[in-house]
Structure formats: C-alpha cells, structure tokens
Design a protein around this motif. Sequence first.
Motif, PDB file in Angstrom:
ATOM      1  N   ASN A 654       0.855  -1.188   0.000  1.00  0.00           N
ATOM      2  CA  ASN A 654       0.000   0.000   0.000  1.00  0.00           C
ATOM      3  C   ASN A 654       0.887   1.232   0.000  1.00  0.00           C
ATOM      4  N   GLY A 655       0.281   2.342  -0.357  1.00  0.00           N
ATOM      5  CA  GLY A 655       1.051   3.585  -0.393  1.00  0.00           C
ATOM      6  C   GLY A 655       1.127   4.136  -1.805  1.00  0.00           C
ATOM      7  N   ARG A 656       2.306   4.571  -2.199  1.00  0.00           N
ATOM      8  CA  ARG A 656       2.439   5.198  -3.515  1.00  0.00           C
ATOM      9  C   ARG A 656       3.814   4.906  -4.097  1.00  0.00           C
ATOM     10  N   ILE A 657       3.913   5.165  -5.404  1.00  0.00           N
ATOM     11  CA  ILE A 657       5.157   4.972  -6.161  1.00  0.00           C
ATOM     12  C   ILE A 657       5.417   6.263  -6.924  1.00  0.00           C
ATOM     13  N   LEU A 658       6.666   6.691  -6.903  1.00  0.00           N
ATOM     14  CA  LEU A 658       7.038   7.957  -7.543  1.00  0.00           C
ATOM     15  C   LEU A 658       8.113   7.693  -8.586  1.00  0.00           C
ATOM     16  N   LEU A 659       7.885   8.222  -9.797  1.00  0.00           N
ATOM     17  CA  LEU A 659       8.873   8.168 -10.881  1.00  0.00           C
ATOM     18  C   LEU A 659       9.259   9.604 -11.221  1.00  0.00           C
ATOM     19  N   GLY A 660      10.521   9.916 -11.126  1.00  0.00           N
ATOM     20  CA  GLY A 660      10.964  11.288 -11.393  1.00  0.00           C
ATOM     21  C   GLY A 660      12.401  11.329 -11.839  1.00  0.00           C
ATOM     22  N   VAL A 672      13.035   5.698  -9.138  1.00  0.00           N
ATOM     23  CA  VAL A 672      11.731   5.095  -8.819  1.00  0.00           C
ATOM     24  C   VAL A 672      11.713   4.857  -7.321  1.00  0.00           C
ATOM     25  N   TRP A 673      10.782   5.529  -6.616  1.00  0.00           N
ATOM     26  CA  TRP A 673      10.647   5.426  -5.161  1.00  0.00           C
ATOM     27  C   TRP A 673       9.360   4.654  -4.850  1.00  0.00           C
ATOM     28  N   ASP A 674       9.396   3.837  -3.817  1.00  0.00           N
ATOM     29  CA  ASP A 674       8.182   3.132  -3.396  1.00  0.00           C
ATOM     30  C   ASP A 674       8.108   3.142  -1.884  1.00  0.00           C
ATOM     31  N   THR A 675       6.949   2.781  -1.368  1.00  0.00           N
ATOM     32  CA  THR A 675       6.719   2.699   0.087  1.00  0.00           C
ATOM     33  C   THR A 675       6.559   1.252   0.502  1.00  0.00           C
ATOM     34  N   GLY A 676       7.343   0.381  -0.138  1.00  0.00           N
ATOM     35  CA  GLY A 676       7.265  -1.046   0.153  1.00  0.00           C
ATOM     36  C   GLY A 676       7.949  -1.418   1.451  1.00  0.00           C
ATOM     37  N   PRO A 677       8.180  -2.722   1.654  1.00  0.00           N
ATOM     38  CA  PRO A 677       8.744  -3.191   2.938  1.00  0.00           C
ATOM     39  C   PRO A 677      10.218  -2.866   3.102  1.00  0.00           C
ATOM     40  N   GLY A 678      10.930  -2.485   2.026  1.00  0.00           N
ATOM     41  CA  GLY A 678      12.344  -2.174   2.139  1.00  0.00           C
ATOM     42  C   GLY A 678      13.222  -3.398   1.980  1.00  0.00           C
ATOM     43  N   ILE A 679      14.511  -3.149   1.803  1.00  0.00           N
ATOM     44  CA  ILE A 679      15.482  -4.218   1.559  1.00  0.00           C
ATOM     45  C   ILE A 679      16.622  -4.048   2.554  1.00  0.00           C
ATOM     46  N   PRO A 680      17.020  -5.112   3.258  1.00  0.00           N
ATOM     47  CA  PRO A 680      18.177  -4.995   4.153  1.00  0.00           C
ATOM     48  C   PRO A 680      19.441  -4.663   3.352  1.00  0.00           C
ATOM     49  N   PRO A 681      20.367  -3.879   3.913  1.00  0.00           N
ATOM     50  CA  PRO A 681      21.585  -3.493   3.170  1.00  0.00           C
ATOM     51  C   PRO A 681      22.428  -4.684   2.734  1.00  0.00           C
ATOM     52  N   ASP A 682      22.402  -5.782   3.513  1.00  0.00           N
ATOM     53  CA  ASP A 682      23.245  -6.918   3.137  1.00  0.00           C
ATOM     54  C   ASP A 682      22.647  -7.733   1.998  1.00  0.00           C
ATOM     55  N   LYS A 683      21.458  -7.334   1.522  1.00  0.00           N
ATOM     56  CA  LYS A 683      20.817  -8.057   0.422  1.00  0.00           C
ATOM     57  C   LYS A 683      20.864  -7.270  -0.889  1.00  0.00           C
ATOM     58  N   PHE A 684      21.550  -6.110  -0.891  1.00  0.00           N
ATOM     59  CA  PHE A 684      21.561  -5.271  -2.089  1.00  0.00           C
ATOM     60  C   PHE A 684      22.158  -6.005  -3.288  1.00  0.00           C
ATOM     61  N   ASP A 685      23.215  -6.770  -3.085  1.00  0.00           N
ATOM     62  CA  ASP A 685      23.837  -7.492  -4.198  1.00  0.00           C
ATOM     63  C   ASP A 685      23.033  -8.736  -4.573  1.00  0.00           C
ATOM     64  N   GLU A 686      22.404  -9.347  -3.588  1.00  0.00           N
ATOM     65  CA  GLU A 686      21.696 -10.607  -3.839  1.00  0.00           C
ATOM     66  C   GLU A 686      20.484 -10.401  -4.739  1.00  0.00           C
ATOM     67  N   ILE A 687      19.791  -9.246  -4.634  1.00  0.00           N
ATOM     68  CA  ILE A 687      18.556  -9.054  -5.399  1.00  0.00           C
ATOM     69  C   ILE A 687      18.829  -8.919  -6.894  1.00  0.00           C
ATOM     70  N   PHE A 688      20.077  -8.677  -7.301  1.00  0.00           N
ATOM     71  CA  PHE A 688      20.399  -8.549  -8.719  1.00  0.00           C
ATOM     72  C   PHE A 688      20.822  -9.888  -9.344  1.00  0.00           C
ATOM     73  N   GLU A 689      20.742 -10.980  -8.575  1.00  0.00           N
ATOM     74  CA  GLU A 689      21.066 -12.305  -9.104  1.00  0.00           C
ATOM     75  C   GLU A 689      19.806 -12.949  -9.692  1.00  0.00           C
ATOM     76  N   GLU A 690      20.014 -13.943 -10.593  1.00  0.00           N
ATOM     77  CA  GLU A 690      18.897 -14.568 -11.268  1.00  0.00           C
ATOM     78  C   GLU A 690      18.080 -15.403 -10.290  1.00  0.00           C
ATOM     79  N   PHE A 691      16.752 -15.327 -10.448  1.00  0.00           N
ATOM     80  CA  PHE A 691      15.793 -16.131  -9.694  1.00  0.00           C
ATOM     81  C   PHE A 691      15.940 -15.941  -8.184  1.00  0.00           C
ATOM     82  N   ARG A 692      16.364 -14.724  -7.786  1.00  0.00           N
ATOM     83  CA  ARG A 692      16.480 -14.410  -6.362  1.00  0.00           C
ATOM     84  C   ARG A 692      15.327 -13.490  -5.990  1.00  0.00           C
ATOM     85  N   GLN A 693      14.525 -13.922  -4.975  1.00  0.00           N
ATOM     86  CA  GLN A 693      13.427 -13.111  -4.477  1.00  0.00           C
ATOM     87  C   GLN A 693      13.515 -13.090  -2.958  1.00  0.00           C
TER      88      GLN A 693
END
Length: 883
Positions: A654-660, A672-693
């Motif tokens: 819920n919330g909003r998404i901003l593109l600017g 692109v900004w969102d009001t989602g649950p956020g990502i832990p800093p130690d997972k920043f590299d992991e989210i760019f790998e294939e089939f990683r959610q």
Amino acid sequence: MTVLDQTTPSTDHARQIAELERKVAKLERINRVLIDRVERSMDGQGSAFSLFQTAIVLEAQIRARTLALERTLTDLEQSYHHAAKAQEQAETARVRLLAAIESISEGFALFDADDGLVLFNQRYLTFWPGMADRIHTGMLFTEIVHLAIHHKCVLDAYRDPEGWIDRRLQQHADSHGPSVHALSDGRWMQVNEKRTRDGGIVGIYTDITNLKRAETQQREAELAQKTNLLQATLDNIFQGVAVYDRRLALVAWNNEFVRLLDLTPACVAAGARFDDLRAFNRALGAQGIRQDGFLNPEQGTVPLGFEQAWHSGRILYIDRNPMPDGGFVLTFTDITRRKRTEEALRDGERRIRLITDAMPALIAYVDAEERYQFVNEPYRQWLDRQVEEIIGRKMGDLQTPELYDRRKDFVDRALAGEVIDFEVELTPSGAREPRYSHVSFVPHLGDERQSLGFFTLMQDITERRRTDAAIKEANETLERRVVERTAALTRLNVQLKREIADRREIEKALQIAKSEAEQANLGKTRFLAAASHDLLQPLNAARLFVSALADLDHSKPNRGLINNVEISLSAVEDLLVALLDISKLDAGAVQPEPVDFPIASLLGPLVTEHRALAGDRGLELRHVPSRAVVRSDIRLLRSIIQNFLSNAIRYTANGRILLGCRRCGGGLKIEVWDTGPGIPPDKFDEIFEEFRQLDAGGAGRDRGIGLGLAIVRRAAKMLDLPIETRSRVGKGSAFAVTVPLGHEPSAIERRSTARRDVGNFADPMLLVVDDQHSILAGMQAMLEGWGCTAAIAASGDEALELLARLPRPPDLMIADYHLDARTTGITEICRIRHALRRPIPGIIITANQTPTVHALVHEHGLWLLRKPLNPAQLRALMTQLLA
C-alpha cells in the motif's frame, strides 16, 4: 610714521601755552601782592612827595610789568596761532591716514607700546565675525584675543584655547614674520606684524582664502594623482596589500587582497575597518588565521610574518609591518606554488635518495670546491659517518690521506671537464682480503661550460676480478670443457627439436579450438535468433487470437476467461522475454544503439502502461515530468526503468510509487521510489542475481520470477550506466539509473515522434504475409475487428497471385521477417512493390533484435515491430502510416 611726525609740534605749542598761562597768572599774583604791600606800608600821615615818589615807582614797576605782560600775551597769541595751525595740520594728516588705511585691501591695526589699539580700518573688523561691533580704540590686544576665543572666530582658538593664546601672544610679541589662521567662517587670514620705533605694533591682516583653496585644490589633485599612482601600483603587484591607518580604518587595498582572501564586500567597502576583517576571520572558524597577536590591534606596532593555510586551499605568507604615523600594512603573498614546488623537490629528493640508496653502487656529488653535496646510503656506510657530518665537508677531510692522494689527480681532471674511469683498491694496501672498485667521475658543466662539480660512481668489482681469475684458471682446461659442452649441446639440440615439434602440434590444436569456439559463438547467436522466432511465434499467434477475441462481445464469464488467458499469455511472454533478454545480453547478441531522445517519450508511455496496474493494486503511481533530452539505447533503458516500476508495483502492499528525474553533473538521474517493505543493506547485491526473491511480505501477490533486476544489471553494464540502490526496512526503497544528457531534437523530429490518437479505420486494404497459418488467422481476425480488409498470404508468390484478385491495391503490407530458408519479409515486400510499381508502406514483424536486421528494415524504408506483437503498438503505427 609721517603722520606721527606732524603731530609733535602741536604738542609742544600746547605745552608752551600752558607754561605762559602759568607765568601770567604768577605775575598777576605778584602785582596784587605788591599793590597790597604798598597800601599797607603807607601811614596816614605820609607826605605827598613820598606818596608821589611811591606812585612813580609803582607806575614804573607797573609799566614794566605791563610791558612784560603784553609781550607775554603777544607770545601767547603767537603760540595759540602756531598751535591751531599745528592742530589743523595734524587733523589733516589724521584724515589722510585714515583714508589711506581704509583704501588698502588688507586689514590694518595699530597698537601702541602698551598693546592698546590706537587705529584700525573697517577691513580689519571683517576678520572678526560675530565680534566686530565690540572692537574699539583703546582695547588691549589680549582682550581681542580672549574675545576671539569667546566668539570662536578662529578654529585653532577653540580647538586648543590655552595653547592658541600662548602661541598668538608670542607671535604678537616677537613679530617675526607672518602667521596663518583658519577662521570659523571658512576663510584663511595671514597676519604680518612689525614693531614701530616708539614700541608700538603695526599689523596687516590679509585674506588668503583663495590662495589656500588653490593650494588645497592643487594639493588634493597631487594627492589624488599620488593615490591613483599608488592604487595602480598596488593593483599591478602580485601580492595582496591592505593599509590601515592609526584609527584602524582601511585606506588602501588592491584586488589581489580581495581575491586571495575571498573577502566579502563588507570588508573592503568604503569606511571598512579592521574589525570587519576580524569578524570575517572569526566566521571562518578553524580555517581562519590563528596566529597569536596578528588580529590584535594593540600589537600592530610589532612586525610579524608567518605562513597560513587558507580555507580555499591556498598557502599564504602574511606580513604585518607598522607605519611611522600609526597603523600598519598587511601583505598577503600566495606561496602555494612555491610550497608545492618545495614539496615536489623534497619528494624528488626522497625518490632520488630512495632509488640511489637501493642501487648496488656508491654514488656522490662533489661541487667545484671538492665539497660533498650528496651521498647515497652505501657511500655513507663506506665513509662510516652520518649524512650531516658529510654534506658540506671536503673530500680530503673525510677520506684517509692514502685514498685521497690516489684520487687527487683524477679529481683535478674531472673538475677540468674530463670524464674519468679508473679502478682503485677500496681497502688500504696490505689488507688480508682487499676489495676493488671501478670509479667513474662525470663532470657537471654549466651553461657557459664552466665546471660546477662532478658525479662520482663507485662499483665493487671484487667479484668480477675473482671471476676473471676463475676464468683465467678455467681456460687452462678449455678444450676438455668444450668437448663436454659440445656433447651436451648436441643432446640439448635434439631435445629442443622434439619440443618445437610438440609446440607446433599444440599451436595447431589451439587454432582449431579457436575456430570451433568462434563457430560455436556464431551458432549460439543464430540459435538465440531462431529460438526467439520459434518460441515467440506461437505466443504471438495466441496473443493475436486473444486480442481478436477480446474485440468481440462476450458474456461476463467468457470475458473473465479471456482476461485470464490474456494474463497467462502475458506471464508466459514476460518469462520468455526475460530469459531471451538475459541470454542475448550474456551472449553479446544485443548491441547498444545510442540516440538522442526526450526522456518524456520513454517515461510517459511507461507511466500510462503501469498506472492501471498500480490502480488495480490500490497504489498511487505519481510521475514528475521532465523535458530533458538523454542519449542512450531506448530499448535497453526502457527495460531498466520498466523493471524498476514492475518491482515497485509488485512488492508494494500500500502507499504510492514515484517516478521522477533530476539533473546531476552531466547526466540525468531517473529514480523510482516506493513505500514497500524495504530491503536490508546486506541483500543489495543478492537481489540482482537470477531467480532471487526476498521474503518482503508480498504473500498473495504476483511475486514474479526473479529475473527483472538481473536484466537491469546486464543492461546497465552494457550501456555503462551506474545503478544506485537505497532502502530503509519498513519505509521503502529507491532504485536509480543515471543517463548522459543528449541534444535537443529538431522541430521535424519532434513532429515525427508526436503521438497520434488511434481510432477506427475507414476500411483500408491490408496485405499480410506470414508462413504460419495460425499467425495469419489471428492477424486477419484482429484486423477485421478494427474495420480493415485483410488479405492473407503464406508466401511472396502467393501474395503476388492474390494481387490480381484484390478489388484494389493494398494500402499497407505486414510481413514476418523469417518466411522460409530462402526469403525474408523485406525481400517479398520489395517484390510486391516492384510488381505494383508504387512504394506501398510496409511493416516487418520479427523476434530478431540484432542491429543487422534493424539496419536492413530502415534501409528499405520499412517499419519494425518486435515479437510478441503488441496490438496497441501495431494499431498506433497503422494509424500513422494510413493517415
């Protein structure tokens, strides 16, 4: 003085008259006394004769006295006549004197010996404004002076009354030349006083205001000229200069002073003071001047000089020097370059010393006076002294007499300009194990070929001598060793031949492997193109059938089934496109084609496409438009931003998404900004790998397949664009890509890229060529649903045969790129154009995204759409071509 001489006889006559009057009075008293005595001496019985005699005597005496009295009266009358004449002459002289002194242009005043005012003219009174009516004859000079102080007629008088009284009275008493005084009404008065013969003083008062003004103007002009000359001098020196007077007011400065210190206008404005500079320095805090006493005005009489690191990165040398009449001069010299040069020289010396210390040789430099100026560490160890004990000392003082005597002749020859090479024994003769050195003296000559010194290089050749001795000893058995070495070389030659043959075989195998790798890479590229076509072909047909089916009227349950089928096909399409995109990016089959385009043309359609999806999920998608023009590959950049938006919508509950966008440096950062649950800093590299959610609380939602950010990383790497990730757990995330700025498009380009509204078609004739019957059926159903007449053909030959049966030539041709092994859609459209003898517009549909295909399509004046076909894109392009 002439008037005074004429008044002297009148005074003498008055004195004589007074004396004669006293004598007459005295004679009258004598006569009365004599007569009284005669009368008293007579007795009543005197005889007539005695009385007669007495009367005769008395008469004689009276006559004598009367004559004397007459003579006296005559003299008195003459004296009165002379006195009147003298008085008349004196009055005439006085009138003439008054007329004379009134006629002169200067003020005139005459004081007697007692300093009483005797005579003055009206001009004299004009020099005493406010007190002229109180000056009269008989006033003492001191009274006039005090009256001038009381009325403040003279500037010096009320500035320093007591001192001016003393000076004025002393000037009046001495009468040693002119004195100048400034009057309170702005005029200047010059007083010339001279003492007379009788002790009086004559004063001449001259108005010199015009002269003083002329002198002032000339002095001001000279001062202005000197000031301009001084300012020009200050502005043309390389130092910053500021001059403060004894009242700590800024009286002179130059532009370099302002530039070096980066001063504010308040510090150098008219009326600026030293406190303004102090306030500016306090505002700098720790970056300002912290030298004790420099900013203390009480210590301005003490010269001061020091170095200061300034906040702008400069290094300044600051001087403060007092001036003789108070105040001081500040001088600021930029020594940044000098300090850097010194540091560079010191660094160079350290590097040279580091290099020379590591060399296995003794290195030194000796000047023309045979003094050491440089030695490296081995040379210092050889002399067995510290560097401080060596530099500046002569060779003869540090070397033993035996060593120095053996070098003296070589030193003289080197100083004469000759390059010297010789060998010496490092240890004194007779040592148990002597060591030998090869010494080189290289002269150092100046510009005029004068000797400045020489470089000395000593290398230990003890081992070389030992080697020479060993070689000499080995030569005695040379023939035997040559035979042995020849046999060994023969064996080695055979072994080398075998190794060369083996290397040739290996090289041949490597060339074959390289050729196979190149063929494999080419085959992989071809496979990707074929896979793109074969995988997307049935999907494309299904999308066409669903689109045609959706244009028909259906019941609500059937409409829901059609929507579910379309959603499923979109999911399959997304998966296949993502997998193919990753494969093509990894294989290098996609080459960037950077162009300049307005970012609004990319972001606007993306927002339109995703706003409905965000609304279905109860999210607000906001977009801040930008008019910037960027340079990049529009397909790859669209893929990056599309995946940013898809992830934001997918993982935001819920919330909003901003593109600017915002400019940064020479690029445009798209965020692109969102009001989602956020990502832990130690997972920043992991989210760019294939089939990683990540488990981000998105249960119950479409969580995707985990390939979006993997595509983003590959596309950004191919475009050489930086990707930035920021996130706070529980607050939201932000993904950004920075794109270089491009050039504004021309008016024609803007018109060609303008969007057009798509409506229903007015029964145009379309010719569709595709070797897949399912595709043809889907296309025909969809196009006829749009109000078009669609003629379909499975090949170019079939299309040419179909042309004869058509009621009119086609308005537009649509062909698949891959028709069969021999032909392409481009070839068949060209055949049809040639047959019809008219340039009918054509659209090529393909899943092949190689630059070669794109270039061929544009070369033949055709339009390109990529599979899986987006009906909305096709409809928009048809509207443009049929307009």
